[in-house]
Design a protein around this motif. Structure first.
Motif, PDB file in Angstrom:
ATOM      1  N   ALA A 111       0.982  -0.972   0.085  1.00 13.28           N
ATOM      2  CA  ALA A 111       0.023  -0.115   0.029  1.00 13.28           C
ATOM      3  C   ALA A 111       0.968   1.314  -0.151  1.00 13.28           C
ATOM      4  O   ALA A 111       0.722   2.078  -0.530  1.00 13.28           O
ATOM      5  N   ALA A 134      -1.576   0.786  -9.623  1.00 13.33           N
ATOM      6  CA  ALA A 134      -1.089   1.747  -9.625  1.00 13.33           C
ATOM      7  C   ALA A 134      -2.315   2.932  -9.090  1.00 13.33           C
ATOM      8  O   ALA A 134      -3.396   2.533  -9.113  1.00 13.33           O
ATOM      9  N   ASP A 135      -1.733   3.882  -8.471  1.00 13.44           N
ATOM     10  CA  ASP A 135      -2.977   4.554  -7.977  1.00 13.44           C
ATOM     11  C   ASP A 135      -3.706   5.250  -8.957  1.00 13.44           C
ATOM     12  O   ASP A 135      -3.137   6.188  -9.786  1.00 13.44           O
ATOM     13  N   GLY A 139       3.293   6.527  -5.508  1.00 11.48           N
ATOM     14  CA  GLY A 139       3.149   6.307  -7.187  1.00 11.48           C
ATOM     15  C   GLY A 139       4.028   5.315  -7.678  1.00 11.48           C
ATOM     16  O   GLY A 139       4.367   5.118  -8.880  1.00 11.48           O
ATOM     17  N   PHE A 177      -4.813   0.264   1.239  1.00 12.87           N
ATOM     18  CA  PHE A 177      -4.481   1.523   0.607  1.00 12.87           C
ATOM     19  C   PHE A 177      -5.514   2.701   0.328  1.00 12.87           C
ATOM     20  O   PHE A 177      -5.378   3.647   0.678  1.00 12.87           O
ATOM     21  N   ARG A 181      -5.359   7.976  -9.259  1.00 11.05           N
ATOM     22  CA  ARG A 181      -5.582   9.367  -9.335  1.00 11.05           C
ATOM     23  C   ARG A 181      -4.365  10.117  -9.518  1.00 11.05           C
ATOM     24  O   ARG A 181      -4.277  11.156  -9.837  1.00 11.05           O
ATOM     25  N   ASN A 182      -3.073   9.124  -9.897  1.00 11.39           N
ATOM     26  CA  ASN A 182      -1.789   9.813 -10.098  1.00 11.39           C
ATOM     27  C   ASN A 182      -1.483   9.478 -11.368  1.00 11.39           C
ATOM     28  O   ASN A 182      -1.056   8.464 -11.914  1.00 11.39           O
ATOM     29  N   VAL A 229      -7.471   1.672  -7.299  1.00 11.50           N
ATOM     30  CA  VAL A 229      -6.122   1.113  -8.134  1.00 11.50           C
ATOM     31  C   VAL A 229      -6.345   0.671  -9.461  1.00 11.50           C
ATOM     32  O   VAL A 229      -7.213  -0.156  -9.647  1.00 11.50           O
ATOM     33  N   LEU A 289       2.093   1.840  -3.519  1.00 14.57           N
ATOM     34  CA  LEU A 289       0.957   2.437  -4.235  1.00 14.57           C
ATOM     35  C   LEU A 289       1.045   3.991  -3.981  1.00 14.57           C
ATOM     36  O   LEU A 289       0.985   4.909  -5.023  1.00 14.57           O
ATOM     37  N   GLY A 290       0.888   4.386  -2.670  1.00 13.65           N
ATOM     38  CA  GLY A 290       0.778   5.667  -2.286  1.00 13.65           C
ATOM     39  C   GLY A 290       1.878   6.626  -2.727  1.00 13.65           C
ATOM     40  O   GLY A 290       1.525   7.897  -2.832  1.00 13.65           O
ATOM     41  N   GLY A 298      -7.945   3.627  -1.593  1.00 14.40           N
ATOM     42  CA  GLY A 298      -8.100   4.413  -2.675  1.00 14.40           C
ATOM     43  C   GLY A 298      -8.390   3.447  -4.034  1.00 14.40           C
ATOM     44  O   GLY A 298      -8.267   2.316  -3.971  1.00 14.40           O
TER      45      GLY A 298
END
Ligand code: TXA
Ligand code: MG
Length: 319
Positions: free
Chosen positions: A20, A41-42, A26, A136, A44-45, A140, A23-24, A138
């Protein structure tokens, strides 16, 4: 690209916590689902999502599936129709992916949807995947964790064989029980459409809905099956001229590298940054009502191939 060997993590509290955190930050983490291993992968990134394409060596940008811990998390990102709610209630967690209208300002990177206004979501039915998603906390984005054009991986060893050194970590959760990808149903239009056969049988979905699923050419006879196949799909409204060194009269310049331009994909000439910026900048050109767009040459290697594929589609003749 990650240079160090890929770290293999156990699916215990320590391993999931580290996954996690990657992932946070990036990073890229492969994880087991009930269908196949996903390369996460995140969502949102922008840069993290661009890394997925880089690691897989994908020559084009296809929209990716977003994995979530539960249905409320999916409802925060998409508009659910009554049919979609019924399917989610019946088959989630499970090997069913729903394509739904994306909520505006949901914060999902446009690279995940490849610029579309729909989003593919699913809640996987795998203890390790769900524990990672909860940890995580969020969305993915995860395609299958194989190099482009190769077979989908169903063990952590398959993932390492294909992607060692190209991703940060893989969580080893053993063999995937289903072994084929999820069934994809598009519930964003008037009637549900089967986009891909997969782990949940079509008959079970039709029985749940009490209706037959349309095939893509029945739903939209003039459109090819996959969004990426349509030459001018995702195109900005303005006309696009490729391989331009400078903007001509009336043109707005979408630059790459050290050039004079209105929007720059990457002033330093970094392909990862350019991929991360691509769809956002195309949307910005629409918002500016750009009528004629000149685009700098993009080197045709690595991520540059996927960028050029998308730009060629944007520049293709259309009505
Ligand atoms: O079982 C699975 O679905 C696995 C595991 C990791 O969850 N994932 C997977 O992802 O197979 P991928 O990227 O290999 O396939 C995703 C498919 C692509 O064919 C893509 O075109 C379609 O989903 N897709 C994603 N978003 C879409 C959208 N907004 N509209 C139409 N198709 C979409
Ligand atoms: Mg795949």
């Amino acid at each position: 690209m990650t240079a160090a060997p890929t770290i293999q993590l156990l699916p215990d509290a320590d391993g999931l916590g580290r996954a996690a955190r990657y992932l946070g930050q990036g990073g890229l983490v492969a994880f087991p689902t009930e269908t196949v291993y996903g390369l996460g992968a995140d969502a949102r990134n922008d840069t993290a999502v661009a890394r997925i394409y880089e690691a897989k060596g994908r020559p084009s940008f296809n929209p990716l599936i977003v994995h979530l811990a539960d249905q409320p998390a999916a409802e925060a990102l998409c508009h659910f129709s009554p049919e979609a709610r019924r399917l989610a209630a019946a088959f989630w967690p499970g090997a069913l992916t729903l394509v739904l209208p994306l909520v505006a300002q949901a914060g999902i990177s446009p690279l995940v949807t490849a610029g579309l206004d729909t989003l593919a979501v699913r809640v996987p039915d795998h203890e390790v995947a769900r524990a990672l998603l909860r940890s995580f906390d969020g969305p993915v984005a995860a395609p299958s964790a194989n190099p482009s054009g190769r077979i989908s991986p169903t063990t952590a060893q398959h993932v390492v064989d294909g992607l060692d050194g190209r991703i940060d970590a893989v969580v080893d959760g053993g063999a995937c029980p289903v072994g084929v990808e999820s069934t994809i149903v598009d519930c964003s239009g008037a009637a549900p459409v089967l986009l891909r056969a997969g782990g949940i049988p079509v008959e079970a979905i039709e029985a749940c809905l009490g209706q037959t699923l349309l095939l893509p050419d029945e739903a939209a006879p003039d459109r090819p099956t996959a969004p990426g196949q349509l030459a001018s799909h995702y195109a900005p409204m303005g006309r696009v001229r490729l391989n331009a060194e400078v903007a001509g009269p009336g043109e707005i310049m979408l630059g790459f590298g050290n050039v004079d331009c209105t929007l720059n994909l990457s002033p330093s000439g970094d392909l990862l940054e350019a991929a991360a910026q691509l769809f956002g900048h195309l949307h910005r050109l629409d918002a500016m009502k750009a009528k004629q767009i000149a685009v700098s040459p993009i080197p045709d290697h690595g991520l540059g191939r996927a960028i050029n594929d998308r730009l060629r589609r944007a520049a293709a003749p259309r009505d």
